[in-house]
Structure formats: C-alpha cells, structure tokens
Scaffold this motif. Structure first.
Motif, short mmCIF file in Angstrom:
data_model
loop_
_atom_site.label_atom_id
_atom_site.label_comp_id
_atom_site.label_asym_id
_atom_site.label_seq_id
_atom_site.Cartn_x
_atom_site.Cartn_y
_atom_site.Cartn_z
N LEU A 1 -4.70 14.46 -5.14
CA LEU A 1 -3.76 14.77 -4.27
C LEU A 1 -4.40 14.90 -2.90
CD1 LEU A 1 -0.85 15.48 -3.34
CD2 LEU A 1 -1.38 17.80 -3.87
N LYS A 2 -5.63 15.58 -2.70
CA LYS A 2 -6.21 15.58 -1.55
C LYS A 2 -6.65 14.40 -0.97
CE LYS A 2 -10.53 17.51 -1.17
NZ LYS A 2 -11.61 18.51 -1.20
N ASP B 1 -5.98 9.71 2.61
CA ASP B 1 -5.74 8.31 2.90
C ASP B 1 -4.54 7.84 3.62
OD1 ASP B 1 -8.06 7.86 1.67
OD2 ASP B 1 -7.16 7.33 -0.46
N HIS B 2 -3.45 8.93 3.28
CA HIS B 2 -2.11 8.65 3.99
C HIS B 2 -2.27 8.91 5.60
CE1 HIS B 2 2.18 8.60 4.55
NE2 HIS B 2 2.11 9.63 5.05
N ILE B 3 -2.91 9.92 5.63
CA ILE B 3 -2.97 10.22 7.15
C ILE B 3 -3.91 9.14 7.93
CG2 ILE B 3 -4.10 11.87 8.70
CD1 ILE B 3 -3.07 14.11 6.65
N THR C 1 -1.54 6.00 8.55
CA THR C 1 -0.84 6.21 9.34
C THR C 1 -1.34 6.44 10.67
OG1 THR C 1 0.53 7.64 7.68
CG2 THR C 1 1.12 7.66 9.90
N LEU C 2 -2.47 6.89 11.03
CA LEU C 2 -2.98 7.11 12.19
C LEU C 2 -3.62 5.61 12.73
CD1 LEU C 2 -5.21 10.42 11.95
CD2 LEU C 2 -3.09 10.09 13.39
N GLN C 3 -4.44 4.93 11.72
CA GLN C 3 -4.63 3.57 11.91
C GLN C 3 -3.42 2.72 12.30
OE1 GLN C 3 -6.48 1.46 8.76
NE2 GLN C 3 -7.73 0.23 10.02
N GLU C 4 -2.36 2.62 11.83
CA GLU C 4 -1.16 2.10 12.06
C GLU C 4 -0.57 2.41 13.71
OE1 GLU C 4 3.48 1.33 10.33
OE2 GLU C 4 1.95 2.29 9.15
N ALA D 1 0.98 -1.22 -0.16
CA ALA D 1 -0.15 -0.14 0.01
C ALA D 1 0.94 1.41 0.02
CB ALA D 1 -1.02 0.01 1.14
N ILE D 2 2.14 1.08 0.83
CA ILE D 2 2.84 2.28 0.77
C ILE D 2 3.54 2.74 -0.68
CG2 ILE D 2 4.97 3.10 1.78
CD1 ILE D 2 2.38 3.14 3.61
N ALA D 3 3.89 1.64 -1.26
CA ALA D 3 4.63 1.76 -2.48
C ALA D 3 3.73 2.20 -3.64
CB ALA D 3 5.25 0.28 -2.95
N THR D 4 2.42 1.70 -3.36
CA THR D 4 1.23 2.45 -4.44
C THR D 4 1.03 3.64 -3.91
OG1 THR D 4 0.44 0.13 -4.37
CG2 THR D 4 -0.98 2.15 -5.13
N HIS D 5 0.88 4.09 -2.83
CA HIS D 5 1.00 5.58 -2.38
C HIS D 5 1.99 6.31 -2.82
CE1 HIS D 5 -0.36 8.82 0.29
NE2 HIS D 5 0.79 8.74 0.64
#
Length: 153
Positions: free
Chosen positions: A30-31, A36-38, A41-44, A2-6
């Motif tokens: 971009l928004k 999604d990234h935030i 990360t919060l979930q992780e 998921a990070i690589a795709t992001h």
C-alpha cells in the motif's frame, strides 16, 4: 492503463485490509502504491513536489482525469485509514494474548504450590507420627529403666 492497474491494486489491498488484520506486506504494498500514485500524478501535473501544487496546475486536467484522480485518492485514503485502524488494534491483540499467558502461568504456579503444600503436609504427618512413636518408645524405655532402678515393683 497505468491508472486502471493502480486502481485494481488499491481495490485488492482495500478488500484485504477491510476484511482481516493487515500484515506488514500489505502495508508495504500500500505504501509503495501510494508513493507511485503521488509521483505519477505530480509528473502528470508538471511539478516535482506536492508543495508546488496549485489550483492552477490542477485546473489543466480534464474533468474525467480529475474524477479518476479523486477516486484513486479516496480509495488510497480509505486503504491507509483501514491499515492504520488495523495496526492500532494489533497491540490490543498482543496484550490480550499476553494476559492469557500470564493467567495460565499463574494457574500453573497455583497448581504447583498446591502440590508442594500437599507434599509438605504429607512429610509433616510422617514426621509427627514418627516423632510420636519415637517419644512413646523412649518413654517406655525410660519407664522400664526407672522400674529396674527402683527395685522392679
């Protein structure tokens, strides 16, 4: 994965925004990607809101994962900055186009005014000439009447 795709999404957006004016679709992408990234990360990190973040929560991540997050965050910050800079130039472009259109309108109005002035001058010349001829004819006619009235000498 998921990070690589992001990261690939971020990089593709970055390339577009840094080479040309960003369009609304790029900004929306971009928004969404940023949100999604935030959220991921919060979930992780096991928190629901950014206000719950703490050095302790972040210290649970391994160095490699922190490096990935930092890189993603920097890419995202760059993309957002490019997008904001691009959008700040957009009004200037519109203003320049508006000024060009106004100049064109003024130029066309000047041409129209010149044409109308030429027509007015032409009509003025015709009227003056016509009046002059009419006055000459009337003077001749009056003169002939006066000569007839005075005995025709």
């Amino acid at each position: 994965f998921a990070i690589a795709t992001h990261r690939a999404t971020l990089c593709s957006i970055e390339m577009r925004t840094s080479t040309s004016q960003s369009d609304p679709e790029d900004f929306e992408e971009l928004k969404k990607s940023s949100v999604d990234h935030i959220q991921e990360t919060l979930q992780e990190l096991g928190v629901e809101r950014t206000g719950q973040l703490s050095p302790f929560a972040i210290s649970k991540l391994k160095k490699d994962r922190l490096s990935e997050l930092l890189l993603d965050t920097l890419c995202m910050l760059n993309d957002l900055t490019c997008s904001v800079v691009d959008s700040s130039y957009a009004p200037h472009g519109v203003t320049a186009e508006l000024l060009e259109a106004q100049k064109k309108i003024i130029s066309l109005q000047s041409e129209l005014l010149e044409c109308k002035q030429e027509k007015l001058d032409s009509v003025k010349t015709v009227v003056q000439s016509s009046v002059r001829e009419t006055v000459k004819e009337e003077i001749k006619s009056f003169s002939a009447v006066v000569q007839i009235g005075t005995g025709g000498s």
